[in-house]
Design an enzyme around this catalytic site. Sequence first.
Site, PDB file in Angstrom:
ATOM      1  N   HIS A 147      -6.286   8.782  -1.691  1.00  0.00           N
ATOM      2  CA  HIS A 147      -5.134   7.902  -1.482  1.00  0.00           C
ATOM      3  C   HIS A 147      -5.432   6.763  -0.508  1.00  0.00           C
ATOM      4  CE1 HIS A 147      -0.895   6.998  -1.911  1.00  0.00           C
ATOM      5  NE2 HIS A 147      -0.717   7.020  -0.600  1.00  0.00           N
ATOM      6  N   ILE A 201       0.851  -1.185   0.000  1.00  0.00           N
ATOM      7  CA  ILE A 201       0.000   0.000   0.000  1.00  0.00           C
ATOM      8  C   ILE A 201       0.891   1.241   0.000  1.00  0.00           C
ATOM      9  CG2 ILE A 201      -1.772   1.274   1.268  1.00  0.00           C
ATOM     10  CD1 ILE A 201      -2.537  -1.410   2.616  1.00  0.00           C
ATOM     11  N   SER A 202       0.647   2.174  -0.913  1.00  0.00           N
ATOM     12  CA  SER A 202       1.359   3.449  -0.980  1.00  0.00           C
ATOM     13  C   SER A 202       2.864   3.217  -1.139  1.00  0.00           C
ATOM     14  CB  SER A 202       1.021   4.296   0.247  1.00  0.00           C
ATOM     15  OG  SER A 202       1.512   5.611   0.113  1.00  0.00           O
ATOM     16  N   SER A 203       3.688   3.558  -0.158  1.00  0.00           N
ATOM     17  CA  SER A 203       5.111   3.274  -0.253  1.00  0.00           C
ATOM     18  C   SER A 203       5.344   1.783  -0.497  1.00  0.00           C
ATOM     19  CB  SER A 203       5.828   3.708   1.028  1.00  0.00           C
ATOM     20  OG  SER A 203       7.197   3.388   0.987  1.00  0.00           O
TER      21      SER A 203
END
Length: 435
Positions: free
Chosen positions: A301, A160-162
């Site tokens: 996000h 997730i994300s990073s």
Amino acid sequence: MPTPTPARRPLHATLACAVAALLAALLVAAPTASADTDDVVPAAALTEVTDFGTNPSNLRMYLYVPDSVTANPAVLVAVHYCTGSGPAMHSGTEYASLADRYGFVVIYPSVTRASKCFDVSSPQALRRGGGSDPVGIRSMVDWVTRTYDADTDRIFATGISSGAMMANVLLGVYPDVFRAGAAFAGVPFGCFATTDGSEWNSACANGTITRTPQQWGDLVRTAHPGYTGPRPRMQLWHGTQDDVLRYPNFGEEIKQWTNLHGLGQTPAATDSPRDGWTRTRYGGTGDQAPVEAISLRGVDHNLYRYGVMGPLAIAFFGLDDDGPAPQPPAGPCKVSVTTNTWNTGLTASVTITNTSTATVNGWRLGFTLPTGQTITNGWNATYTPSSGAVTATNVAYNGTLAPNASVSIGYQASHGGNSAAPGAFTLNGTACTAG
């Protein structure tokens, strides 16, 4: 959330508020046991493993092994977001409970640097064996493979994300290790690259870095020069209102992974599995197509939803016992082309032959027109787009190709001096022999 300014900011400062709401109610870290490399990891308990191998960036390794672990289990690497940790990823996602059900092992890497973000930007991280986080994660996978005699053909990564950015990096630098990945709100491999030691790339985060599919694919290919084997399948997720890693990154990821699979930009299938979702599949129409992309209308996000998205990633990997079998490739196949040219135009007659022992039901022929050529008319197939990387799709009356059967299609094109025929073809994502 405010848009990142052009000046570089610490990655945790930008992503922390974006991920905070994501799993706030779920991020109570589970108690963890501890084990060194000589111990058997306790079942059904999140356990930290130490001394697991080469670890240049001082990552920590957490492991979940279910009571129901299978012989030669599959392995899933679940990578956390900025400000997160391995235990937070464990408690905030459903992968451990899915492991209980299906018998696979879950690795939760955990960052120790201050930002709690994974390195997806340094030259070391973007080169196979270059150092930094990917090397440490590879060591974790190798430790689990040795300890549990894991199935090396079933190693997967999600994040997730990073962590989504790291999933892209892992599949890029280790295509021979990972069979598939699922990236929730990430960016393409190499998009976040920096040379100044910072962790932040504002141009990428703001979605202003645009490249051709070939250029994106070449970034990955240069990470492991000389590799000619198959590329991992990729599932991509992104919200249209993402204000941290903006939505244009989604399209750039699609360009990258379709190019790596030798596919065009035209989906083989499009549907809406949930309200507000648009799912496109490339190179196949089933649940395990080479590339699958899910766009979430109006979502920011914080897109990951517990109990909704994890099972779909597991199905894409093929780790659910009730899921469909992987979609078989279309080939081998053979394509021959003859052309008739004049000063500003040409016609091309194309014959596709199914040289495999399986019937092809529904075909898509991919090829790239030489520079300056544009299709103006076609027959026995639908051609999109009219130039560049083209996909010719069967029409209603010729979609079935029995073993050793052939179908003839053709097109008329204008040209600016180069009247050559395409030199390479794929049938449903599988390379064909040019005859």
